[in-house]
Design a protein around this motif. Structure first.
Motif, PDB file in Angstrom:
ATOM      1  N   ARG A 193       9.802  23.133  11.452  1.00 25.15           N
ATOM      2  CA  ARG A 193      10.927  23.415  12.336  1.00 25.15           C
ATOM      3  C   ARG A 193      11.342  24.898  12.442  1.00 25.15           C
ATOM      4  O   ARG A 193      11.259  25.483  11.308  1.00 25.15           O
ATOM      5  N   VAL A 194      11.795  25.111  13.634  1.00 27.55           N
ATOM      6  CA  VAL A 194      12.166  26.869  13.703  1.00 27.55           C
ATOM      7  C   VAL A 194      13.413  26.966  13.379  1.00 27.55           C
ATOM      8  O   VAL A 194      14.457  26.132  13.869  1.00 27.55           O
ATOM      9  N   PRO A 195      13.847  28.127  12.571  1.00 28.53           N
ATOM     10  CA  PRO A 195      15.248  27.978  12.069  1.00 28.53           C
ATOM     11  C   PRO A 195      16.025  28.179  13.225  1.00 28.53           C
ATOM     12  O   PRO A 195      15.650  28.899  14.513  1.00 28.53           O
ATOM     13  N   PRO A 196      17.290  27.803  13.078  1.00 30.85           N
ATOM     14  CA  PRO A 196      18.047  26.957  12.247  1.00 30.85           C
ATOM     15  C   PRO A 196      17.869  25.536  12.385  1.00 30.85           C
ATOM     16  O   PRO A 196      18.475  24.692  11.598  1.00 30.85           O
ATOM     17  N   GLN A 197      16.856  24.982  13.079  1.00 30.09           N
ATOM     18  CA  GLN A 197      16.819  23.609  13.465  1.00 30.09           C
ATOM     19  C   GLN A 197      16.358  22.807  12.324  1.00 30.09           C
ATOM     20  O   GLN A 197      16.629  21.876  11.719  1.00 30.09           O
ATOM     21  N   HIS A 198      15.757  23.695  11.262  1.00 23.57           N
ATOM     22  CA  HIS A 198      15.428  23.030  10.121  1.00 23.57           C
ATOM     23  C   HIS A 198      16.475  22.514   9.330  1.00 23.57           C
ATOM     24  O   HIS A 198      16.129  21.572   8.375  1.00 23.57           O
ATOM     25  N   LEU A 199      17.572  23.042   9.507  1.00 23.94           N
ATOM     26  CA  LEU A 199      18.757  22.700   8.709  1.00 23.94           C
ATOM     27  C   LEU A 199      19.042  21.237   9.027  1.00 23.94           C
ATOM     28  O   LEU A 199      19.807  20.377   8.051  1.00 23.94           O
ATOM     29  N   ASN A 200      18.954  21.070  10.335  1.00 28.13           N
ATOM     30  CA  ASN A 200      19.273  19.449  10.739  1.00 28.13           C
ATOM     31  C   ASN A 200      18.470  18.439  10.100  1.00 28.13           C
ATOM     32  O   ASN A 200      19.001  17.540   9.492  1.00 28.13           O
ATOM     33  N   SER A 201      17.301  18.635   9.444  1.00 27.27           N
ATOM     34  CA  SER A 201      16.367  18.016   8.677  1.00 27.27           C
ATOM     35  C   SER A 201      16.972  17.907   7.360  1.00 27.27           C
ATOM     36  O   SER A 201      16.881  16.913   6.572  1.00 27.27           O
ATOM     37  N   MET A 202      17.272  18.968   6.799  1.00 31.15           N
ATOM     38  CA  MET A 202      17.750  18.991   5.244  1.00 31.15           C
ATOM     39  C   MET A 202      19.086  18.011   5.175  1.00 31.15           C
ATOM     40  O   MET A 202      19.122  17.390   4.316  1.00 31.15           O
ATOM     41  N   SER A 203      19.872  18.108   6.095  1.00 32.39           N
ATOM     42  CA  SER A 203      21.106  17.428   6.193  1.00 32.39           C
ATOM     43  C   SER A 203      20.927  15.713   6.424  1.00 32.39           C
ATOM     44  O   SER A 203      21.776  15.047   5.828  1.00 32.39           O
ATOM     45  N   THR A 204      19.898  15.614   7.054  1.00 29.35           N
ATOM     46  CA  THR A 204      19.747  14.120   7.373  1.00 29.35           C
ATOM     47  C   THR A 204      18.856  13.188   6.175  1.00 29.35           C
ATOM     48  O   THR A 204      19.014  12.091   6.238  1.00 29.35           O
TER      49      THR A 204
END
Length: 366
Positions: A250-261
């Motif tokens: 995931r390209v930042p900041p989209q990687h945070l979506n994965s962490m939160s899910t």
């Protein structure tokens, strides 16, 4: 005042590989500083009007071929110094997310170099001494570097807390889809390195957990194909292919979506170096700041955090699949306490502005 201060961020590699550098750029831009970024190529987009991105190429920095990389490196340096000598009189600070530019300490002129020293690597101590100011992500690393690199002053501390201005975290639909049938998502996001990340032990821990627990692996952009193949072979040998999923980086900041899910995050390091034992993982903050408890190796600084923020920050012996599984089960049985602990952690440890402001006040505005 701030509009007149120009800060240059030169980086040959893509900014997507160093999220902490993206964070400080975002923060300084929000404060009103003029930021100029010079890089070979980047997929990261900055929306602030006071951030100017200069790239050398429309294509990514080449990998694999030594000749192509050498040509790209020479091309980058030619383009950079052509730009730099025309503009260096306007620059007050040069912030290095990595020391990619050769000779910069010689040609910097009146500019001050701020070196963001991410990894505890002895070979980089000479660069630490060349910098006017050193920024490190963890206090123990700061003291180790101070003594071993023979520095004149203590480094500044800026933890690897994500900062993306007003980015709104949303559900990662690809991860969410895996939650069908009440599956519990354990997520590892990072380098696929068998020896340095205890990934085989993490996979093996699934054998001690109920079927509803599944592992999602999101590799970093620096993928070692040999280690990835070895890990997948290990998964197949244990007949766990139906419980381990590999997703794209995931390209930042989209990687945070994965962490939160995810339901539980993992950030393992093997004790193969001081850099690992005194790790400063982005994942700690990327998971916990987004309401997901995290499991880290049972090293001193992480043990202290786990005692202060139980079930939000957890530690396990990364070499023991059984211990890893026991910690996972413990987290899943203490959701209420975990949520309170996460709130406490975010307030006391996850405030990026608190740490970044000290650097702004003591370096940039001094």
């Amino acid at each position: 005042m701030k509009e007149k201060v120009k800060i240059l961020f030169p980086l040959m590699r893509d900014f997507k590989t160093i999220p902490p550098t993206i964070a400080i750029i975002n923060y300084l831009a929000v404060l009103g500083y003029k930021i100029e970024i010079f890089t070979y190529h980047t997929e990261v987009r900055f929306k602030q009007k006071n951030v100017k991105v200069i790239t050398c190429s429309k294509n990514q920095y080449p990998v694999g071929s030594i000749l192509k990389r050498l040509i790209a490196k020479l091309f980058f340096h030619f383009k950079f110094y052509s730009y730099f000598f025309k503009n260096n009189s306007r620059l007050k600070f040069i912030w290095l997310g990595a020391w990619d530019v050769f000779g910069l300490n010689i040609f910097k002129g009146n500019s001050k170099i701020i070196y963001h020293y991410h990894e505890l690597e002895e070979s980089k101590y000479k660069n630490c001494r060349k910098a006017d100011y050193l920024v490190v992500p963890e206090e123990n690393r700061g003291w180790i570097t101070y003594f071993q690199a023979n520095l004149k002053r203590l480094p500044f501390i800026l933890p690897n807390i994500p900062y993306y201005d007003d980015y709104q975290v949303v559900i990662d639909t690809e991860v969410q889809e895996l939650k069908k049938d009440n599956q519990v998502i354990i997520m590892y996001s990072g380098l696929l390195d068998i020896k340095k990340r205890n990934l085989k032990e993490l996979v093996s821990s699934l054998n001690f957990l109920p079927q509803k627990f599944v592992l999602v692996v999101i590799p970093s952009f620096n993928v070692n194909s040999t280690d990835e193949e070895e890990l997948k072979n290990h998964i197949e040998q244990l007949n766990l292919k139906e419980r381990v999923y590999f997703l794209k980086s995931r390209v930042p900041p989209q990687h945070l979506n994965s962490m939160s899910t995810a339901d539980i995050g993992v950030g393992f390091y093997s004790p193969t170096s001081l850099n690992n034992v005194y790790a400063a993982p982005n994942r700690l903050y990327e998971f916990v700041n987004n309401e997901t408890p995290v499991i880290l190796p049972n090293f001193p600084s992480f043990k202290s955090l786990s005692k202060e923020y139980p079930f939000a920050v957890n530690v396990a012996d990364p070499s023991s699949p059984k211990d890893i599984s026991d910690v996972i089960m413990s987290i899943s049985k203490n959701n209420d306490f975990m949520e309170l602990s996460i709130c406490k952690f975010k307030k006391e440890q996850g405030n990026y502005q608190y740490f970044a402001n000290q650097i702004v006040e003591k370096i940039i505005e001094s």
